[in-house]
Design a protein around this motif. Structure first.
Motif, PDB file in Angstrom:
ATOM      1  N   ASN A  11       0.820  -1.223   0.000  1.00  0.00           N
ATOM      2  CA  ASN A  11       0.000   0.000   0.000  1.00  0.00           C
ATOM      3  C   ASN A  11       0.847   1.263   0.000  1.00  0.00           C
ATOM      4  OD1 ASN A  11      -2.534  -1.220  -0.077  1.00  0.00           O
ATOM      5  ND2 ASN A  11      -2.577  -1.469   2.138  1.00  0.00           N
ATOM      6  N   THR A  12       2.049   1.223  -0.571  1.00  0.00           N
ATOM      7  CA  THR A  12       2.926   2.393  -0.562  1.00  0.00           C
ATOM      8  C   THR A  12       2.411   3.505  -1.472  1.00  0.00           C
ATOM      9  OG1 THR A  12       4.324   1.436  -2.273  1.00  0.00           O
ATOM     10  CG2 THR A  12       4.991   1.080   0.021  1.00  0.00           C
ATOM     11  N   ASN A  13       1.543   3.183  -2.415  1.00  0.00           N
ATOM     12  CA  ASN A  13       0.993   4.200  -3.308  1.00  0.00           C
ATOM     13  C   ASN A  13      -0.379   4.686  -2.881  1.00  0.00           C
ATOM     14  OD1 ASN A  13       3.168   4.442  -5.070  1.00  0.00           O
ATOM     15  ND2 ASN A  13       2.550   2.615  -6.186  1.00  0.00           N
ATOM     16  N   ASN A 111       1.445   9.994  -0.676  1.00  0.00           N
ATOM     17  CA  ASN A 111       1.471   8.540  -0.765  1.00  0.00           C
ATOM     18  C   ASN A 111       2.108   8.014   0.507  1.00  0.00           C
ATOM     19  OD1 ASN A 111       0.429   8.571  -3.356  1.00  0.00           O
ATOM     20  ND2 ASN A 111       2.440   8.524  -4.321  1.00  0.00           N
ATOM     21  N   ARG A 112       1.718   6.820   0.922  1.00  0.00           N
ATOM     22  CA  ARG A 112       2.337   6.212   2.116  1.00  0.00           C
ATOM     23  C   ARG A 112       3.859   6.152   1.966  1.00  0.00           C
ATOM     24  NH1 ARG A 112      -0.762   4.650   6.089  1.00  0.00           N
ATOM     25  NH2 ARG A 112      -2.865   3.953   5.696  1.00  0.00           N
ATOM     26  N   SER A 113       4.329   5.953   0.743  1.00  0.00           N
ATOM     27  CA  SER A 113       5.773   5.849   0.513  1.00  0.00           C
ATOM     28  C   SER A 113       6.499   7.164   0.793  1.00  0.00           C
ATOM     29  CB  SER A 113       6.047   5.393  -0.915  1.00  0.00           C
ATOM     30  OG  SER A 113       5.538   6.338  -1.841  1.00  0.00           O
ATOM     31  N   GLN A 114       5.786   8.284   0.833  1.00  0.00           N
ATOM     32  CA  GLN A 114       6.385   9.587   1.103  1.00  0.00           C
ATOM     33  C   GLN A 114       6.505   9.871   2.602  1.00  0.00           C
ATOM     34  OE1 GLN A 114       3.439  11.556  -1.696  1.00  0.00           O
ATOM     35  NE2 GLN A 114       5.180  12.964  -1.826  1.00  0.00           N
ATOM     36  N   ILE A 115       5.919   9.018   3.428  1.00  0.00           N
ATOM     37  CA  ILE A 115       5.878   9.256   4.867  1.00  0.00           C
ATOM     38  C   ILE A 115       6.942   8.406   5.550  1.00  0.00           C
ATOM     39  CG2 ILE A 115       4.472   9.125   6.948  1.00  0.00           C
ATOM     40  CD1 ILE A 115       1.995   9.444   5.093  1.00  0.00           C
ATOM     41  N   ASP A 116       7.838   9.088   6.267  1.00  0.00           N
ATOM     42  CA  ASP A 116       8.875   8.407   7.055  1.00  0.00           C
ATOM     43  C   ASP A 116       8.415   8.325   8.494  1.00  0.00           C
ATOM     44  OD1 ASP A 116      10.621   8.198   4.857  1.00  0.00           O
ATOM     45  OD2 ASP A 116      11.386  10.225   5.222  1.00  0.00           O
ATOM     46  N   SER A 117       8.956   7.367   9.240  1.00  0.00           N
ATOM     47  CA  SER A 117       8.591   7.248  10.647  1.00  0.00           C
ATOM     48  C   SER A 117       9.113   8.463  11.410  1.00  0.00           C
ATOM     49  CB  SER A 117       9.135   5.952  11.245  1.00  0.00           C
ATOM     50  OG  SER A 117      10.530   5.915  11.110  1.00  0.00           O
ATOM     51  N   ALA A 118       8.502   8.703  12.545  1.00  0.00           N
ATOM     52  CA  ALA A 118       8.870   9.861  13.361  1.00  0.00           C
ATOM     53  C   ALA A 118      10.274   9.684  13.918  1.00  0.00           C
ATOM     54  CB  ALA A 118       7.874  10.023  14.496  1.00  0.00           C
ATOM     55  N   PRO A 119      11.091  10.738  13.890  1.00  0.00           N
ATOM     56  CA  PRO A 119      12.432  10.638  14.469  1.00  0.00           C
ATOM     57  C   PRO A 119      12.353  10.483  15.976  1.00  0.00           C
ATOM     58  CG  PRO A 119      11.952  12.900  13.826  1.00  0.00           C
ATOM     59  CD  PRO A 119      10.802  12.060  13.362  1.00  0.00           C
ATOM     60  N   LYS A 120      13.316   9.828  16.551  1.00  0.00           N
ATOM     61  CA  LYS A 120      13.375   9.592  18.008  1.00  0.00           C
ATOM     62  C   LYS A 120      14.098  10.760  18.665  1.00  0.00           C
ATOM     63  CE  LYS A 120      11.696   5.411  17.666  1.00  0.00           C
ATOM     64  NZ  LYS A 120      10.293   5.353  17.470  1.00  0.00           N
ATOM     65  N   ILE A 121      13.412  11.899  18.736  1.00  0.00           N
ATOM     66  CA  ILE A 121      13.984  13.113  19.316  1.00  0.00           C
ATOM     67  C   ILE A 121      13.028  13.622  20.382  1.00  0.00           C
ATOM     68  CG2 ILE A 121      14.687  15.489  18.870  1.00  0.00           C
ATOM     69  CD1 ILE A 121      15.267  14.651  16.002  1.00  0.00           C
ATOM     70  N   GLY A 122      13.570  14.098  21.478  1.00  0.00           N
ATOM     71  CA  GLY A 122      12.738  14.659  22.537  1.00  0.00           C
ATOM     72  C   GLY A 122      12.188  13.586  23.446  1.00  0.00           C
ATOM     73  N   SER A 123      11.222  13.983  24.243  1.00  0.00           N
ATOM     74  CA  SER A 123      10.646  13.055  25.216  1.00  0.00           C
ATOM     75  C   SER A 123       9.729  12.059  24.532  1.00  0.00           C
ATOM     76  CB  SER A 123       9.866  13.836  26.277  1.00  0.00           C
ATOM     77  OG  SER A 123       8.700  14.398  25.707  1.00  0.00           O
ATOM     78  N   ALA A 134       7.052  13.948   6.420  1.00  0.00           N
ATOM     79  CA  ALA A 134       7.057  13.830   4.968  1.00  0.00           C
ATOM     80  C   ALA A 134       7.751  15.054   4.385  1.00  0.00           C
ATOM     81  CB  ALA A 134       5.635  13.729   4.429  1.00  0.00           C
ATOM     82  N   LYS A 135       8.388  14.853   3.246  1.00  0.00           N
ATOM     83  CA  LYS A 135       9.002  15.973   2.543  1.00  0.00           C
ATOM     84  C   LYS A 135       8.160  16.243   1.307  1.00  0.00           C
ATOM     85  CE  LYS A 135      13.211  17.803   0.707  1.00  0.00           C
ATOM     86  NZ  LYS A 135      14.493  17.588   0.124  1.00  0.00           N
ATOM     87  N   LEU A 136       7.745  17.481   1.163  1.00  0.00           N
ATOM     88  CA  LEU A 136       6.942  17.895   0.015  1.00  0.00           C
ATOM     89  C   LEU A 136       7.541  19.193  -0.509  1.00  0.00           C
ATOM     90  CD1 LEU A 136       4.418  17.151  -1.636  1.00  0.00           C
ATOM     91  CD2 LEU A 136       3.123  18.663  -0.138  1.00  0.00           C
ATOM     92  N   ILE A 142       5.368  17.752   9.517  1.00  0.00           N
ATOM     93  CA  ILE A 142       5.286  16.892  10.695  1.00  0.00           C
ATOM     94  C   ILE A 142       3.836  16.415  10.802  1.00  0.00           C
ATOM     95  CG2 ILE A 142       5.575  16.770  13.192  1.00  0.00           C
ATOM     96  CD1 ILE A 142       7.551  19.217  12.800  1.00  0.00           C
ATOM     97  N   LEU A 143       3.642  15.105  10.701  1.00  0.00           N
ATOM     98  CA  LEU A 143       2.300  14.535  10.693  1.00  0.00           C
ATOM     99  C   LEU A 143       1.913  14.111  12.115  1.00  0.00           C
ATOM    100  CD1 LEU A 143       2.790  12.448   7.456  1.00  0.00           C
ATOM    101  CD2 LEU A 143       1.787  14.731   7.670  1.00  0.00           C
TER     102      LEU A 143
END
Length: 149
Positions: A11-13, A111-123, A134-136, A142-143
């Motif tokens: 389902n990446t598209n 697209n799902r393929s454009q979404i990266d997992s959240a970075p492990k920063i902060g609390s 996502a980068k657009l 930030i989603l």
């Protein structure tokens, strides 16, 4: 017109609509399926003893809705409310909330393929609020994960 859904094994598209909004100089997004409506600012009644991030309550067609200061949820400084400020009415797990944001920008398709997992920063508490990034064009979006808000 509804976006065409192209099925693949992962389902990446699959296209997902996001309503983007601004807080400070950052762009955030909320899945359009979580948003009931966007309101101009109206009178917000104080709630004594409420947590710091709760601005108060509003009357939305006879229903009491709690309004959250989204800036405080993301540990941002408070700013003066302007004509661009909006209350986004969201629903999650049968809870209806109003989210005060600096401004609402536009609806975008990702697209799902454009979404990266959240970075492990902060609390861990703040990380739970972020579903992914996502980068657009030249922007990072930030989603937000409304269920954890």
């Amino acid at each position: 017109m509804k976006p065409e859904k192209i099925e693949d094994a992962n389902n990446t598209n699959e296209q997902i609509q996001w309503v983007t909004f601004n807080l400070e100089n950052e762009i955030y997004g909320i899945n359009v399926m979580d948003i009931q409506e966007v309101l101009r600012l109206s009178e917000i009644a104080d709630v004594p003893g409420a947590p710091e991030f709760v601005m108060g309550i509003i009357n939305l067609r006879g229903k009491v809705v709690t309004v959250i200061d989204t800036r405080k949820c993301f540990n941002l400084d408070s700013v003066t409310i302007t004509d661009n400020s909006r209350i986004m009415i969201v629903e999650s797990d049968d809870n209806v909330l109003g989210l005060l944001v600096d401004s609402v920008a536009e609806v975008i398709y990702l697209n799902r393929s454009q979404i990266d997992s959240a970075p492990k920063i902060g609390s861990d508490e703040n990380a739970m609020l972020i579903e992914g990034v996502a980068k657009l064009d030249d922007n990072i979006i930030i989603l937000c994960n409304i269920e954890n808000l």
